[in-house]
Design a protein around this motif. Structure first.
Motif, PDB file in Angstrom:
ATOM      1  N   VAL A   1      -3.549   5.545 -11.892  1.00 27.48           N
ATOM      2  CA  VAL A   1      -2.179   5.266 -11.466  1.00 27.48           C
ATOM      3  C   VAL A   1      -2.266   4.795 -10.017  1.00 27.48           C
ATOM      4  O   VAL A   1      -2.864   5.476  -9.177  1.00 27.48           O
ATOM      5  CB  VAL A   1      -1.282   6.512 -11.566  1.00 27.48           C
ATOM      6  N   THR A   2      -1.692   3.645  -9.726  1.00 30.01           N
ATOM      7  CA  THR A   2      -1.764   3.063  -8.386  1.00 30.01           C
ATOM      8  C   THR A   2      -0.378   3.022  -7.755  1.00 30.01           C
ATOM      9  O   THR A   2       0.587   2.591  -8.391  1.00 30.01           O
ATOM     10  CB  THR A   2      -2.331   1.636  -8.439  1.00 30.01           C
ATOM     11  N   VAL A   3      -0.292   3.498  -6.515  1.00 33.71           N
ATOM     12  CA  VAL A   3       0.976   3.455  -5.778  1.00 33.71           C
ATOM     13  C   VAL A   3       0.722   2.820  -4.418  1.00 33.71           C
ATOM     14  O   VAL A   3      -0.307   3.063  -3.785  1.00 33.71           O
ATOM     15  CB  VAL A   3       1.590   4.859  -5.622  1.00 33.71           C
ATOM     16  N   THR A   4       1.665   2.004  -3.973  1.00 25.69           N
ATOM     17  CA  THR A   4       1.529   1.294  -2.703  1.00 25.69           C
ATOM     18  C   THR A   4       2.816   1.413  -1.910  1.00 25.69           C
ATOM     19  O   THR A   4       3.915   1.309  -2.461  1.00 25.69           O
ATOM     20  CB  THR A   4       1.206  -0.194  -2.937  1.00 25.69           C
ATOM     21  N   ALA A   5       2.672   1.652  -0.617  1.00 25.99           N
ATOM     22  CA  ALA A   5       3.811   1.647   0.302  1.00 25.99           C
ATOM     23  C   ALA A   5       3.327   1.055   1.616  1.00 25.99           C
ATOM     24  O   ALA A   5       2.382   1.564   2.226  1.00 25.99           O
ATOM     25  CB  ALA A   5       4.358   3.053   0.514  1.00 25.99           C
ATOM     26  N   GLY A   6       3.954  -0.046   2.033  1.00 23.26           N
ATOM     27  CA  GLY A   6       3.507  -0.711   3.246  1.00 23.26           C
ATOM     28  C   GLY A   6       2.086  -1.207   3.090  1.00 23.26           C
ATOM     29  O   GLY A   6       1.750  -1.890   2.118  1.00 23.26           O
ATOM     30  N   ASN A   7       1.218  -0.828   4.030  1.00 23.51           N
ATOM     31  CA  ASN A   7      -0.176  -1.258   3.995  1.00 23.51           C
ATOM     32  C   ASN A   7      -1.092  -0.257   3.309  1.00 23.51           C
ATOM     33  O   ASN A   7      -2.314  -0.423   3.318  1.00 23.51           O
ATOM     34  CB  ASN A   7      -0.686  -1.492   5.425  1.00 23.51           C
ATOM     35  N   ASN A   8      -0.521   0.792   2.726  1.00 25.40           N
ATOM     36  CA  ASN A   8      -1.336   1.855   2.145  1.00 25.40           C
ATOM     37  C   ASN A   8      -1.274   1.844   0.623  1.00 25.40           C
ATOM     38  O   ASN A   8      -0.192   1.764   0.036  1.00 25.40           O
ATOM     39  CB  ASN A   8      -0.869   3.218   2.661  1.00 25.40           C
ATOM     40  N   THR A   9      -2.442   1.922   0.009  1.00 23.70           N
ATOM     41  CA  THR A   9      -2.550   1.973  -1.449  1.00 23.70           C
ATOM     42  C   THR A   9      -3.351   3.199  -1.852  1.00 23.70           C
ATOM     43  O   THR A   9      -4.449   3.431  -1.335  1.00 23.70           O
ATOM     44  CB  THR A   9      -3.231   0.711  -2.002  1.00 23.70           C
ATOM     45  N   LEU A  10      -2.795   3.958  -2.749  1.00 26.95           N
ATOM     46  CA  LEU A  10      -3.448   5.172  -3.247  1.00 26.95           C
ATOM     47  C   LEU A  10      -3.632   5.045  -4.752  1.00 26.95           C
ATOM     48  O   LEU A  10      -2.725   4.605  -5.462  1.00 26.95           O
ATOM     49  CB  LEU A  10      -2.603   6.401  -2.908  1.00 26.95           C
ATOM     50  N   ILE A  11      -4.815   5.419  -5.225  1.00 33.76           N
ATOM     51  CA  ILE A  11      -5.098   5.438  -6.665  1.00 33.76           C
ATOM     52  C   ILE A  11      -5.506   6.853  -7.045  1.00 33.76           C
ATOM     53  O   ILE A  11      -6.360   7.461  -6.394  1.00 33.76           O
ATOM     54  CB  ILE A  11      -6.231   4.464  -7.045  1.00 33.76           C
TER      55      ILE A  11
ATOM     56  N   ILE B   1      -4.509  15.944 -12.782  1.00 31.46           N
ATOM     57  CA  ILE B   1      -4.920  14.778 -11.997  1.00 31.46           C
ATOM     58  C   ILE B   1      -6.182  15.144 -11.233  1.00 31.46           C
ATOM     59  O   ILE B   1      -6.282  16.244 -10.677  1.00 31.46           O
ATOM     60  CB  ILE B   1      -3.816  14.365 -10.994  1.00 31.46           C
ATOM     61  N   ASN B   2      -7.150  14.228 -11.192  1.00 36.01           N
ATOM     62  CA  ASN B   2      -8.371  14.506 -10.442  1.00 36.01           C
ATOM     63  C   ASN B   2      -8.042  14.759  -8.978  1.00 36.01           C
ATOM     64  O   ASN B   2      -7.205  14.075  -8.387  1.00 36.01           O
ATOM     65  CB  ASN B   2      -9.355  13.342 -10.553  1.00 36.01           C
ATOM     66  N   ARG B   3      -8.716  15.745  -8.410  1.00 38.22           N
ATOM     67  CA  ARG B   3      -8.439  16.130  -7.027  1.00 38.22           C
ATOM     68  C   ARG B   3      -8.879  15.064  -6.028  1.00 38.22           C
ATOM     69  O   ARG B   3      -8.352  14.983  -4.912  1.00 38.22           O
ATOM     70  CB  ARG B   3      -9.141  17.460  -6.729  1.00 38.22           C
ATOM     71  N   ILE B   4      -9.822  14.231  -6.412  1.00 30.11           N
ATOM     72  CA  ILE B   4     -10.301  13.179  -5.521  1.00 30.11           C
ATOM     73  C   ILE B   4      -9.548  11.888  -5.810  1.00 30.11           C
ATOM     74  O   ILE B   4      -9.464  11.444  -6.953  1.00 30.11           O
ATOM     75  CB  ILE B   4     -11.813  12.959  -5.691  1.00 30.11           C
ATOM     76  N   VAL B   5      -8.976  11.296  -4.760  1.00 26.19           N
ATOM     77  CA  VAL B   5      -8.192  10.073  -4.900  1.00 26.19           C
ATOM     78  C   VAL B   5      -8.750   9.004  -3.966  1.00 26.19           C
ATOM     79  O   VAL B   5      -9.485   9.303  -3.020  1.00 26.19           O
ATOM     80  CB  VAL B   5      -6.700  10.327  -4.575  1.00 26.19           C
ATOM     81  N   SER B   6      -8.380   7.764  -4.235  1.00 21.43           N
ATOM     82  CA  SER B   6      -8.767   6.654  -3.370  1.00 21.43           C
ATOM     83  C   SER B   6      -7.575   6.257  -2.508  1.00 21.43           C
ATOM     84  O   SER B   6      -6.479   6.005  -3.025  1.00 21.43           O
ATOM     85  CB  SER B   6      -9.214   5.456  -4.216  1.00 21.43           C
ATOM     86  N   VAL B   7      -7.780   6.222  -1.200  1.00 16.95           N
ATOM     87  CA  VAL B   7      -6.750   5.765  -0.263  1.00 16.95           C
ATOM     88  C   VAL B   7      -7.328   4.608   0.527  1.00 16.95           C
ATOM     89  O   VAL B   7      -8.298   4.778   1.274  1.00 16.95           O
ATOM     90  CB  VAL B   7      -6.305   6.886   0.697  1.00 16.95           C
ATOM     91  N   ASN B   8      -6.774   3.430   0.308  1.00 12.11           N
ATOM     92  CA  ASN B   8      -7.248   2.227   0.995  1.00 12.11           C
ATOM     93  C   ASN B   8      -8.759   2.053   0.841  1.00 12.11           C
ATOM     94  O   ASN B   8      -9.464   1.654   1.765  1.00 12.11           O
ATOM     95  CB  ASN B   8      -6.858   2.271   2.477  1.00 12.11           C
ATOM     96  N   GLY B   9      -9.247   2.384  -0.363  1.00 10.54           N
ATOM     97  CA  GLY B   9     -10.657   2.183  -0.673  1.00 10.54           C
ATOM     98  C   GLY B   9     -11.583   3.304  -0.252  1.00 10.54           C
ATOM     99  O   GLY B   9     -12.791   3.210  -0.455  1.00 10.54           O
ATOM    100  N   GLN B  10     -11.040   4.386   0.319  1.00  9.31           N
ATOM    101  CA  GLN B  10     -11.853   5.520   0.742  1.00  9.31           C
ATOM    102  C   GLN B  10     -11.480   6.756  -0.082  1.00  9.31           C
ATOM    103  O   GLN B  10     -10.334   6.909  -0.504  1.00  9.31           O
ATOM    104  CB  GLN B  10     -11.635   5.816   2.234  1.00  9.31           C
ATOM    105  N   TRP B  11     -12.465   7.648  -0.286  1.00  6.30           N
ATOM    106  CA  TRP B  11     -12.226   8.847  -1.087  1.00  6.30           C
ATOM    107  C   TRP B  11     -11.655   9.977  -0.243  1.00  6.30           C
ATOM    108  O   TRP B  11     -12.144  10.246   0.851  1.00  6.30           O
ATOM    109  CB  TRP B  11     -13.532   9.319  -1.731  1.00  6.30           C
TER     110      TRP B  11
END
Length: 287
Positions: free
Chosen positions: A90-100, A248-258
């Motif tokens: 599931v991908t969410v974006t707000a402004g310049n930030n993207t979280l998966i 939901i997995n505890r580890i997420v991607s924020v702007n390409g970083q874990w």
């Protein structure tokens, strides 16, 4: 872009979590680039009991701690449908930030692909399973994001009266599961399914009502909701047939970083990507 400073325990968690670029991981959107994804820490299967057999085995067990322990033992033994090992992004974006983030395709269930039983749990047991699998429960905002992303949106189907303690019975749990399976028809399991259960969630409200359970959900395909966020009505030992445990997995991607999702939830800027209650500390909820 917002930076998050990770604590040493979080760095250790990241080292401990396995990553995979397995083809079994499904993307919720075709324009999401392929990246490595965190693997759910679900135990390997050591027993095989299908949903019907398991339901029959606990039919005469009331909604007690004994039933909670018996269900937890199934997850500890890896007795879940194989399709539940395949995460969906599931991908969410707000402004310049993207979280998966990555979510299991259905609520927790015991059994096999051909025969499985969705098992409501009180939030204390749900948290135990979440910790076992390397997961978290969703926020209200995440529950809605998951519903929006779902490719299979079922119409809520309440059991109806009586509205009493029998709502927590194994019999009504099994009856509701059969209704869901009928609604799914011949659809092959593995797609992201929503609308069929209320979600047990984490919420800011639990900071002031820590002995309760928070629930939300049962969205109609139109977007109308039956159950707004409620953390006042039931204590944390309550669970009825309508509740589902979505992990939901505890580890997420924020702007390409874990990152650890608990760190994200505490962040004043990034927390809003997955929380509509503002940033909050959920690490001790349901413990």
């Amino acid at each position: 872009m917002v930076a998050i400073t990770l604590s040493d325990p979080v760095k250790s968690l990241l080292r401990d979590i396995e990553f995979s670029n397995s083809a079994s991981i499904k993307s919720s959107s075709l324009n999401i680039p392929l990246i490595d994804v965190p693997v759910f820490k679900i135990p390997s299967r050591t027993i095989t009991i299908n949903g019907t057999e398991f339901g029959n085995s606990i039919m005469n067990v009331g909604p007690t701690q004994t039933r909670e322990d018996v269900i937890y033992a199934q997850f500890l033994a890896g007795n879940i449908p194989e399709f539940m090992r395949n995460a969906i992004s599931v991908t969410v974006t707000a402004g310049n930030n993207t979280l998966i983030y990555w979510v299991l395709p259905d609520v927790l269930a015991v059994g096999t692909n051909a025969d499985y039983l969705r098992t409501p749990l009180n939030p204390l047991t749900a948290r135990k399973v979440a910790d076992l699998f390397g997961c978290v429960l969703p926020t209200r905002k995440m529950a809605h994001q998951i519903w929006q992303t779902a490719t299979v949106k079922l119409t809520p189907s309440p059991n109806g009266p009586p509205y009493d303690a029998t709502m927590m019975s194994t019999e009504r749990m099994i009856f509701h599961n059969k209704k869901i399976q009928t609604a799914l028809g011949s659809k092959v399991p593995g797609e992201l399914v929503a609308g069929h259960k209320k979600d047990v969630v984490i919420s800011v409200g639990l900071l002031t009502h820590p002995k309760n359970v928070a629930i939300v959900g049962w969205w109609y395909p139109s977007g109308q909701i039956i159950q707004p966020l409620n953390y006042l009505s039931h204590d944390r030992y309550y669970k009825d047939y309508s509740h589902g445990i979505r992990l939901i997995n505890r580890i997420v991607s924020v702007n390409g970083q874990w990152y650890d999702i608990y760190e994200v939830l505490r962040n004043n800027t990034l927390g809003n990507l997955i929380s509509d209650e503002g940033p909050f500390d959920a690490t001790q909820m349901y413990t």
